[in-house]
Every structure is written in C-alpha cells, then in structure tokens.
Scaffold this motif. Structure first.
Motif, PDB file in Angstrom:
ATOM      1  N   ILE A  78       0.840  -1.210   0.000  1.00  0.00           N
ATOM      2  CA  ILE A  78       0.000   0.000   0.000  1.00  0.00           C
ATOM      3  C   ILE A  78       0.872   1.257   0.000  1.00  0.00           C
ATOM      4  O   ILE A  78       0.604   2.220  -0.733  1.00  0.00           O
ATOM      5  N   MET A  79       1.928   1.256   0.811  1.00  0.00           N
ATOM      6  CA  MET A  79       2.823   2.415   0.848  1.00  0.00           C
ATOM      7  C   MET A  79       3.538   2.600  -0.483  1.00  0.00           C
ATOM      8  O   MET A  79       3.750   3.737  -0.935  1.00  0.00           O
ATOM      9  N   ASN A  80       3.922   1.505  -1.117  1.00  0.00           N
ATOM     10  CA  ASN A  80       4.561   1.606  -2.428  1.00  0.00           C
ATOM     11  C   ASN A  80       3.638   2.281  -3.439  1.00  0.00           C
ATOM     12  O   ASN A  80       4.085   3.087  -4.265  1.00  0.00           O
ATOM     13  N   TRP A  81       2.363   1.933  -3.395  1.00  0.00           N
ATOM     14  CA  TRP A  81       1.401   2.598  -4.293  1.00  0.00           C
ATOM     15  C   TRP A  81       1.415   4.102  -4.070  1.00  0.00           C
ATOM     16  O   TRP A  81       1.467   4.883  -5.018  1.00  0.00           O
ATOM     17  N   GLY A  82       1.348   4.492  -2.805  1.00  0.00           N
ATOM     18  CA  GLY A  82       1.261   5.915  -2.496  1.00  0.00           C
ATOM     19  C   GLY A  82       2.497   6.695  -2.891  1.00  0.00           C
ATOM     20  O   GLY A  82       2.397   7.826  -3.387  1.00  0.00           O
ATOM     21  N   PHE A  83       3.689   6.099  -2.710  1.00  0.00           N
ATOM     22  CA  PHE A  83       4.924   6.841  -2.959  1.00  0.00           C
ATOM     23  C   PHE A  83       5.356   6.832  -4.422  1.00  0.00           C
ATOM     24  O   PHE A  83       6.228   7.616  -4.804  1.00  0.00           O
ATOM     25  N   THR A  84       4.789   5.970  -5.253  1.00  0.00           N
ATOM     26  CA  THR A  84       5.240   5.869  -6.642  1.00  0.00           C
ATOM     27  C   THR A  84       4.170   6.264  -7.670  1.00  0.00           C
ATOM     28  O   THR A  84       4.501   6.457  -8.831  1.00  0.00           O
ATOM     29  N   THR A  85       2.925   6.375  -7.244  1.00  0.00           N
ATOM     30  CA  THR A  85       1.855   6.674  -8.197  1.00  0.00           C
ATOM     31  C   THR A  85       1.989   8.064  -8.806  1.00  0.00           C
ATOM     32  O   THR A  85       1.703   8.255  -9.994  1.00  0.00           O
ATOM     33  N   SER A  86       2.431   9.049  -8.044  1.00  0.00           N
ATOM     34  CA  SER A  86       2.524  10.419  -8.550  1.00  0.00           C
ATOM     35  C   SER A  86       3.453  10.514  -9.760  1.00  0.00           C
ATOM     36  O   SER A  86       3.103  11.111 -10.784  1.00  0.00           O
ATOM     37  N   MET A  87       4.633   9.925  -9.656  1.00  0.00           N
ATOM     38  CA  MET A  87       5.559   9.960 -10.779  1.00  0.00           C
ATOM     39  C   MET A  87       4.986   9.223 -11.979  1.00  0.00           C
ATOM     40  O   MET A  87       5.141   9.655 -13.128  1.00  0.00           O
ATOM     41  N   SER A  88       4.300   8.107 -11.732  1.00  0.00           N
ATOM     42  CA  SER A  88       3.722   7.326 -12.818  1.00  0.00           C
ATOM     43  C   SER A  88       2.618   8.109 -13.519  1.00  0.00           C
ATOM     44  O   SER A  88       2.518   8.090 -14.757  1.00  0.00           O
ATOM     45  N   ILE A  89       1.787   8.805 -12.749  1.00  0.00           N
ATOM     46  CA  ILE A  89       0.751   9.654 -13.358  1.00  0.00           C
ATOM     47  C   ILE A  89       1.391  10.750 -14.191  1.00  0.00           C
ATOM     48  O   ILE A  89       0.919  11.072 -15.301  1.00  0.00           O
ATOM     49  N   PHE A  90       2.478  11.332 -13.691  1.00  0.00           N
ATOM     50  CA  PHE A  90       3.187  12.378 -14.414  1.00  0.00           C
ATOM     51  C   PHE A  90       3.657  11.880 -15.782  1.00  0.00           C
ATOM     52  O   PHE A  90       3.502  12.561 -16.807  1.00  0.00           O
ATOM     53  N   LEU A  91       4.238  10.680 -15.820  1.00  0.00           N
ATOM     54  CA  LEU A  91       4.718  10.121 -17.086  1.00  0.00           C
ATOM     55  C   LEU A  91       3.563   9.784 -18.022  1.00  0.00           C
ATOM     56  O   LEU A  91       3.602  10.093 -19.222  1.00  0.00           O
ATOM     57  N   TYR A  92       2.526   9.144 -17.483  1.00  0.00           N
ATOM     58  CA  TYR A  92       1.375   8.765 -18.314  1.00  0.00           C
ATOM     59  C   TYR A  92       0.650  10.007 -18.843  1.00  0.00           C
ATOM     60  O   TYR A  92       0.175  10.015 -19.988  1.00  0.00           O
ATOM     61  N   TYR A  93       0.537  11.020 -18.028  1.00  0.00           N
ATOM     62  CA  TYR A  93      -0.192  12.226 -18.425  1.00  0.00           C
ATOM     63  C   TYR A  93       0.465  12.886 -19.637  1.00  0.00           C
ATOM     64  O   TYR A  93      -0.205  13.292 -20.594  1.00  0.00           O
ATOM     65  N   GLY A  94       1.793  12.999 -19.597  1.00  0.00           N
ATOM     66  CA  GLY A  94       2.502  13.585 -20.722  1.00  0.00           C
ATOM     67  C   GLY A  94       2.333  12.774 -21.994  1.00  0.00           C
ATOM     68  O   GLY A  94       2.140  13.333 -23.080  1.00  0.00           O
ATOM     69  N   ALA A  95       2.407  11.440 -21.867  1.00  0.00           N
ATOM     70  CA  ALA A  95       2.218  10.587 -23.043  1.00  0.00           C
ATOM     71  C   ALA A  95       0.787  10.649 -23.552  1.00  0.00           C
ATOM     72  O   ALA A  95       0.538  10.615 -24.761  1.00  0.00           O
ATOM     73  N   MET A  96      -0.174  10.772 -22.643  1.00  0.00           N
ATOM     74  CA  MET A  96      -1.585  10.801 -23.020  1.00  0.00           C
ATOM     75  C   MET A  96      -1.916  12.035 -23.845  1.00  0.00           C
ATOM     76  O   MET A  96      -2.750  11.977 -24.756  1.00  0.00           O
ATOM     77  N   ARG A  97      -1.282  13.133 -23.553  1.00  0.00           N
ATOM     78  CA  ARG A  97      -1.579  14.376 -24.265  1.00  0.00           C
ATOM     79  C   ARG A  97      -1.100  14.338 -25.708  1.00  0.00           C
ATOM     80  O   ARG A  97      -1.537  15.159 -26.531  1.00  0.00           O
ATOM     81  N   SER A  98      -0.211  13.410 -26.033  1.00  0.00           N
ATOM     82  CA  SER A  98       0.257  13.281 -27.417  1.00  0.00           C
ATOM     83  C   SER A  98      -0.655  12.380 -28.257  1.00  0.00           C
ATOM     84  O   SER A  98      -0.430  12.236 -29.460  1.00  0.00           O
ATOM     85  N   ILE A  99      -1.653  11.755 -27.620  1.00  0.00           N
ATOM     86  CA  ILE A  99      -2.591  10.872 -28.327  1.00  0.00           C
ATOM     87  C   ILE A  99      -3.829  11.678 -28.710  1.00  0.00           C
ATOM     88  O   ILE A  99      -4.463  12.297 -27.858  1.00  0.00           O
ATOM     89  N   SER A 100      -4.182  11.648 -29.983  1.00  0.00           N
ATOM     90  CA  SER A 100      -5.300  12.447 -30.483  1.00  0.00           C
ATOM     91  C   SER A 100      -6.625  12.014 -29.861  1.00  0.00           C
ATOM     92  O   SER A 100      -6.901  10.818 -29.708  1.00  0.00           O
ATOM     93  N   VAL A 101      -7.441  13.005 -29.520  1.00  0.00           N
ATOM     94  CA  VAL A 101      -8.766  12.736 -28.969  1.00  0.00           C
ATOM     95  C   VAL A 101      -9.673  12.100 -30.013  1.00  0.00           C
ATOM     96  O   VAL A 101     -10.675  11.458 -29.673  1.00  0.00           O
ATOM     97  N   SER A 102      -9.327  12.240 -31.286  1.00  0.00           N
ATOM     98  CA  SER A 102     -10.150  11.665 -32.344  1.00  0.00           C
ATOM     99  C   SER A 102     -10.236  10.143 -32.236  1.00  0.00           C
ATOM    100  O   SER A 102     -11.221   9.536 -32.669  1.00  0.00           O
TER     101      SER A 102
END
Length: 274
Positions: free
Chosen positions: A141-165
């Motif tokens: 559970i602690m591992n989830w909490g301490f590592t999720t933020s960085m993972s969201i940061f990486l996924y968010y940047g990649a997600m914005r490059s994918i067209s909404v179409s």
C-alpha cells in the motif's frame, strides 16, 4: 582525418570511457564475490588470485534466498500491477477532462513528488501500525502511495500526445470509456508503461529503508533486508555480501536488458510532452 570523422571518433571514445566508468564497479563486485575476505582488501580492483566458489552457496543459504526472493518478487510485482492500472487510468481521466479541477489535481500529484519520504515515514509507519497494516500488505500500500505520482506524471505527458479523435471514433463504434481506454488508448502507451515498470521496479526491488520500518516478521523479509545480516557490529562478511549482491541484482538487470529498448522513448513521451 576530416573534422566529421574526428568528431565521431571523439564521441565514440567518450562513450567508451563513460561505459567503462559505469561498468567497472559491477566488475569489481563480481570479481570480489569470488575472493576470500583478506584478498578483497589486498587485491580489491583485480581478478582473484584464488577463486573461492563456496561464497555463492554460503550466501544463498544465509540469505534464505528462495524465501527472500519470492517476498521481493511478490511485493514488487503486486505493487507494479496496481501502480500501472491506477496511474494510467487516472492520467487518462485527467488528460481528457479539460477543466480547472483536473488540471489542479494533476499539478497536486506532480507537487507530491517533491515531498521527501523521510519527512513522513515515522508518522506513516506509526499510523499503519495502529491499524495492523504492517508487513507485506502494508508495504505494498505504501509503495502505491509513494510511486503513483511519478507514474501519473509520465502517463499524463504521453496521453496528451494521443489524439482525442481516437476516443471519438471508438465512442461512435459503441465503446464505453473503460473499453476505449483498455482497447484503444492503453496499447498505444506501451513505451510509457515499460518505462513506469522499469523505473519503479528498480526502486522497489532495491528499497531497504521502507521495508526495514514496515516488515517485522522473519518470513516476510526481502533480499535487501536479508543482505543486512552480512554487516555485523564488529565484522563485515564482505565476500558473502558481494556474492549475495550479485544474486540480488541479476533479476533486475535481466528485466532492464529485456525492456531497455522502450525506456528512452517512454521517458521522452512522458517527460518532454507534459
């Protein structure tokens, strides 16, 4: 020699020097794992004069390697699965919802990466202990909490490059948001997913501090915690510690070699496009 060839030769030479600088410590560890304790100090930087093959079986037994390996594997694997699922879905929702709230949540997640673990570890472990959530389950559970933020940061940047179409086309074909994400969007995020896996796997597999605070049952100790047994109050069993270290790093090196071709691409997508 032309300036272009001279430049290429200089770059190649620099690359070789940097590579040797990074590889040499691992070579020293490997050679040291076949030495006796006295030779480790008298012949630190070169091949062993007399090969000691008993270091590995002794280290394997003292580490209780099978049990500690399975504990490390279980904690790392379960943590990674949940991190990938929840962080990718959260990043998808934040990237697709164009609102001040979603933007604020994203920046809040990014800011949490700046909070040092040492500043919250004592009250966190105390709180988990009061509700009986220590050992493997609490550590996951602690591992989830301490590592999720960085993972969201990486996924968010990649997600914005994918067209909404792509979302719109899948929606017109009758897909719901969950189906659109898992069947259309998530496969495109493979390089980012591999990056998230390897970066978090290295951290979780090698972590000593958090498991040392959370795990208090003998049969649940991970490899880094077992390695600490070689470092006594008055003596250090360096020959066994080095052999145990080689055994411990082999799985993560194999994982890195298997996935390394995706890492640069994934980091670029996740970091530079955010």
């Amino acid at each position: 020699m032309s300036s272009v060839k001279r430049h290429k030769a200089l770059v190649a030479l620099l690359g070789i020097i940097v590579s040797l600088t990074w590889i040499y410590p691992f070579v020293i560890i490997f050679f040291g794992s076949f030495k006796n304790r006295s030779e480790i100090f008298t012949n630190t930087l070169w091949i062993p004069e007399e090969v000691v093959r008993d270091n590995y079986p002794t280290a394997y037994n003292n580490l209780d390697f099978t049990s500690s390996f399975l504990n490390s594997l279980l904690i790392t694997t379960v943590s990674l699965v949940v991190i990938v699922i929840f962080s990718s879905m959260a990043a998808y929702a934040l990237a697709r919802k164009k609102s001040k709230i979603s933007t604020g949540i994203y920046f809040l997640c990014a800011l949490t990466m700046l909070i040092p673990f040492q500043s919250v570890m004592i009250p966190l472990v105390s709180m988990f202990g009061q509700v009986n959530l220590l050992n493997r389950f609490g550590l996951i559970i602690m591992n989830w909490g301490f590592t999720t933020s960085m993972s969201i940061f990486l996924y968010y940047g990649a997600m914005r490059s994918i067209s909404v179409s792509l979302d719109e086309a899948a929606y017109l074909d009758g897909g719901n948001p969950l189906q659109i994400f898992w069947r259309v969007i998530f496969p495109i995020l493979k390089p980012t997913t591999v990056t998230v896996i390897i970066l978090n796997a290295i951290r979780l597999w090698n972590d000593f501090l958090l498991p040392s605070l959370v795990i208090n049952q003998e049969g649940m100790r991970t490899i880094p915690l077992r390695m600490y047994y070689f470092f006594g109050e008055y003596t250090v069993q360096w020959e066994l510690a080095l052999a145990g270290l080689v055994l411990a790093i082999i799985p993560i090196i194999l994982l890195y070699i298997f996935l390394q071709k995706y890492i640069v691409e994934g980091v670029t997508e996740g970091a530079t496009k955010s």
